[in-house]
Design a protein around this motif. Structure first.
Motif, PDB file in Angstrom:
ATOM      1  N   UNK A   1      22.164  31.798  36.420  1.00 21.50           N
ATOM      2  CA  UNK A   1      22.236  33.175  36.368  1.00 21.50           C
ATOM      3  C   UNK A   1      23.087  34.125  35.217  1.00 21.50           C
ATOM      4  N   UNK A   2      24.400  32.835  35.267  1.00 17.10           N
ATOM      5  CA  UNK A   2      25.090  33.542  34.100  1.00 17.10           C
ATOM      6  C   UNK A   2      24.489  33.333  32.626  1.00 17.10           C
ATOM      7  N   UNK A   3      23.923  32.292  32.729  1.00 14.41           N
ATOM      8  CA  UNK A   3      23.000  31.961  31.346  1.00 14.41           C
ATOM      9  C   UNK A   3      22.087  32.992  31.027  1.00 14.41           C
ATOM     10  N   UNK A   4      21.400  33.621  32.018  1.00 11.21           N
ATOM     11  CA  UNK A   4      20.664  34.891  31.719  1.00 11.21           C
ATOM     12  C   UNK A   4      21.294  35.934  31.558  1.00 11.21           C
ATOM     13  N   UNK A   5      22.506  36.136  31.712  1.00 11.13           N
ATOM     14  CA  UNK A   5      23.359  37.229  31.425  1.00 11.13           C
ATOM     15  C   UNK A   5      23.957  37.749  32.428  1.00 11.13           C
ATOM     16  N   UNK A   6      23.976  37.421  33.634  1.00 14.25           N
ATOM     17  CA  UNK A   6      24.830  38.079  34.797  1.00 14.25           C
ATOM     18  C   UNK A   6      26.183  38.252  34.214  1.00 14.25           C
ATOM     19  N   UNK A   7      26.727  39.258  34.617  1.00 14.72           N
ATOM     20  CA  UNK A   7      28.120  39.533  34.226  1.00 14.72           C
ATOM     21  C   UNK A   7      29.042  38.830  35.484  1.00 14.72           C
ATOM     22  N   UNK A   8      28.744  38.835  36.573  1.00 16.62           N
ATOM     23  CA  UNK A   8      29.558  38.329  37.365  1.00 16.62           C
ATOM     24  C   UNK A   8      28.565  37.515  38.519  1.00 16.62           C
ATOM     25  N   UNK A   9      29.016  36.581  39.233  1.00 16.60           N
ATOM     26  CA  UNK A   9      28.130  36.023  40.089  1.00 16.60           C
ATOM     27  C   UNK A   9      29.006  35.504  41.316  1.00 16.60           C
ATOM     28  N   UNK A  10      28.378  35.635  42.418  1.00 19.91           N
ATOM     29  CA  UNK A  10      29.083  35.242  43.666  1.00 19.91           C
ATOM     30  C   UNK A  10      28.280  34.521  44.619  1.00 19.91           C
ATOM     31  N   UNK A  11      28.949  33.237  45.090  1.00 27.40           N
ATOM     32  CA  UNK A  11      28.612  32.407  46.503  1.00 27.40           C
ATOM     33  C   UNK A  11      28.511  33.049  47.605  1.00 27.40           C
ATOM     34  N   UNK A  12      26.980  33.540  48.046  1.00 28.07           N
ATOM     35  CA  UNK A  12      27.321  34.034  49.180  1.00 28.07           C
ATOM     36  C   UNK A  12      27.851  33.508  50.355  1.00 28.07           C
ATOM     37  N   UNK A  13      27.503  32.068  50.345  1.00 29.07           N
ATOM     38  CA  UNK A  13      27.965  31.219  51.415  1.00 29.07           C
ATOM     39  C   UNK A  13      29.527  31.126  51.572  1.00 29.07           C
ATOM     40  N   UNK A  14      29.912  30.931  50.491  1.00 31.46           N
ATOM     41  CA  UNK A  14      31.683  30.733  50.350  1.00 31.46           C
ATOM     42  C   UNK A  14      32.436  32.290  50.392  1.00 31.46           C
ATOM     43  N   UNK A  15      31.531  33.237  50.202  1.00 35.07           N
ATOM     44  CA  UNK A  15      32.120  34.660  49.971  1.00 35.07           C
ATOM     45  C   UNK A  15      31.012  35.443  50.827  1.00 35.07           C
ATOM     46  N   UNK A  16      31.080  35.205  52.278  1.00 32.53           N
ATOM     47  CA  UNK A  16      30.313  35.909  53.298  1.00 32.53           C
ATOM     48  C   UNK A  16      30.443  37.386  52.877  1.00 32.53           C
ATOM     49  N   UNK A  17      31.441  37.891  52.879  1.00 36.37           N
ATOM     50  CA  UNK A  17      31.865  39.344  52.545  1.00 36.37           C
ATOM     51  C   UNK A  17      31.611  39.885  50.932  1.00 36.37           C
ATOM     52  N   UNK A  18      30.580  39.618  50.511  1.00 37.39           N
ATOM     53  CA  UNK A  18      30.199  39.807  49.209  1.00 37.39           C
ATOM     54  C   UNK A  18      29.945  41.116  48.891  1.00 37.39           C
ATOM     55  N   UNK A  19      29.869  41.862  49.513  1.00 36.53           N
ATOM     56  CA  UNK A  19      29.538  43.484  49.462  1.00 36.53           C
ATOM     57  C   UNK A  19      31.086  43.896  48.928  1.00 36.53           C
ATOM     58  N   UNK A  20      32.075  43.541  49.806  1.00 35.94           N
ATOM     59  CA  UNK A  20      33.357  43.892  49.230  1.00 35.94           C
ATOM     60  C   UNK A  20      33.787  43.231  47.928  1.00 35.94           C
ATOM     61  N   UNK A  21      33.460  42.022  47.940  1.00 35.31           N
ATOM     62  CA  UNK A  21      33.714  41.442  46.730  1.00 35.31           C
ATOM     63  C   UNK A  21      33.078  42.166  45.234  1.00 35.31           C
ATOM     64  N   UNK A  22      31.781  42.703  45.461  1.00 32.00           N
ATOM     65  CA  UNK A  22      31.305  43.610  44.598  1.00 32.00           C
ATOM     66  C   UNK A  22      31.895  44.816  44.196  1.00 32.00           C
ATOM     67  N   UNK A  23      32.499  45.388  45.471  1.00 29.30           N
ATOM     68  CA  UNK A  23      33.280  46.708  45.052  1.00 29.30           C
ATOM     69  C   UNK A  23      34.437  46.377  44.485  1.00 29.30           C
TER      70      UNK A  23
END
Length: 335
Positions: A199-221
């Motif tokens: 995903x990074x190689x396709x241009x994603x500015x940030x990536x999150x592993x939702x298994x290791x970061x289950x509160x990924x919504x707050x991480x995005x914020x």
């Protein structure tokens, strides 16, 4: 010619390759298309895999791409040799009279494109992007157009917006590519660190592993300085919607596209209301949306990500690969 039909009671083991008569010559307003490729979507998988979802003998697959072999009287938009791609809702040509079920969708309510030739109304197709292979063009009908409508038609994506995409299926990858090509920032999720690097190689500015970061919504914020993202491409459904609401800024657009985690669930209405967000359900788009999308693709300089391509005769195997969740982007079948 060869085609695949689904025999009762359904299920992947009942996808059968058979010989069929060639289609009739095109009548007024019709074209004959030599189909070259289709692409797999969750909808196609679901109706083929679930017993009783389709009637006996239905030809599956909503996506079809190939070239025009013959045109009927009165057809001026296509000529023999033109590359074309099918429409998901053939009867939804334009405007706001939106379909609300799949009764007119090829591969579900009517026969689809798992065959070598069809004779159908010319306005059931649009031109394919110039220079694209048939397999690439076949990804437009469902996944590509869904991403286009979610971002551009419904959400009004503009340069500088921040977008959240969930997972690495066809819609999510298309959304990432479109957003980056149009000057937006993208935060992407996956449960696989290997896929996150892709995903990074396709241009994603940030990536999150939702298994290791289950509160990924707050991480995005947090990644957006506490503000939240402008648009969420919500393909998960009940199990991910709460986090999508958390991720979105006040007034965010949440495009509800998928039901990968279930067809029904609790909607956190208080949170949605407090953040004054818009939750917009959508199913693909109209022929006019697709015409606009094809024009955009010819100038945006992106190509779909195709994970694997199978011969049409191995459609069941292709669906099983899709079922595994190992794919990144689209899976195609070639005729």
């Amino acid at each position: 010619m060869k085609q695949i039909t689904l025999k009762a009671p359904g299920g992947l083991d009942n996808l059968v390759v058979e010989d069929a008569a060639e289609p009739a010559a095109p009548g007024p307003g019709e074209i004959t298309v030599r189909l070259r490729a289709s692409s797999l979507n969750f909808h196609d998988y679901r109706v083929c895999a679930i017993e009783g979802a389709l009637p006996d003998g239905r030809i599956p697959m909503a996506d079809g791409a190939g070239e025009v072999e013959a045109v009927g009287e009165g057809v001026s938009v296509f000529r023999p040799g033109d590359a074309v791609v099918s429409c998901f809702f053939p009867d939804w040509q334009e405007g706001d009279d939106r379909p609300f079920d799949f009764s007119t969708t090829p591969g579900d309510g009517r026969d689809g494109y798992a065959r070598e030739r069809v004779t159908l109304p010319a306005n059931w197709f649009t031109p394919a992007p110039k220079g694209w292979t048939a397999a690439e063009a076949a990804t437009i009908t469902t996944a590509g157009l869904t991403a286009w409508r979610a971002l551009v038609v419904d959400a009004g994506l503009k340069a500088g917006d921040t977008l959240a995409v969930l997972g690495t299926g066809g819609v999510s990858i298309y959304a990432l590519q479109l957003a980056k090509a149009m000057g937006a920032r993208v935060i992407a999720t996956s449960s696989s660190d290997e896929k996150l690097e892709r995903l990074r190689a396709l241009g994603a500015d940030h990536v999150i592993n939702y298994r290791t970061t289950p509160e990924w919504g707050m991480e995005m914020r947090q990644l957006t300085g506490g503000r939240g993202v402008d648009i969420v491409v919500e393909v998960g459904g009940p199990a991910t919607l709460t986090q999508s609401i958390v991720a979105g800024r006040p007034g965010a657009h949440i495009a509800l596209i998928g039901v990968l985690t279930g067809r029904a669930g609790e909607v956190p209405t208080a949170a949605l209301m407090a953040r004054q967000q818009r939750l917009q359900g959508l199913i693909v788009g109209s022929r006019q949306h697709q015409l606009d999308f094809v024009k955009a693709l010819e100038v945006l300089n992106i190509r779909p990500v195709i994970d694997r391509t199978y011969p049409l005769s191995e459609l069941a195997q292709a669906f099983r690969y899709q079922e595994s969740g190992a794919h990144f982007g689209k899976i195609c079948a070639e005729m």
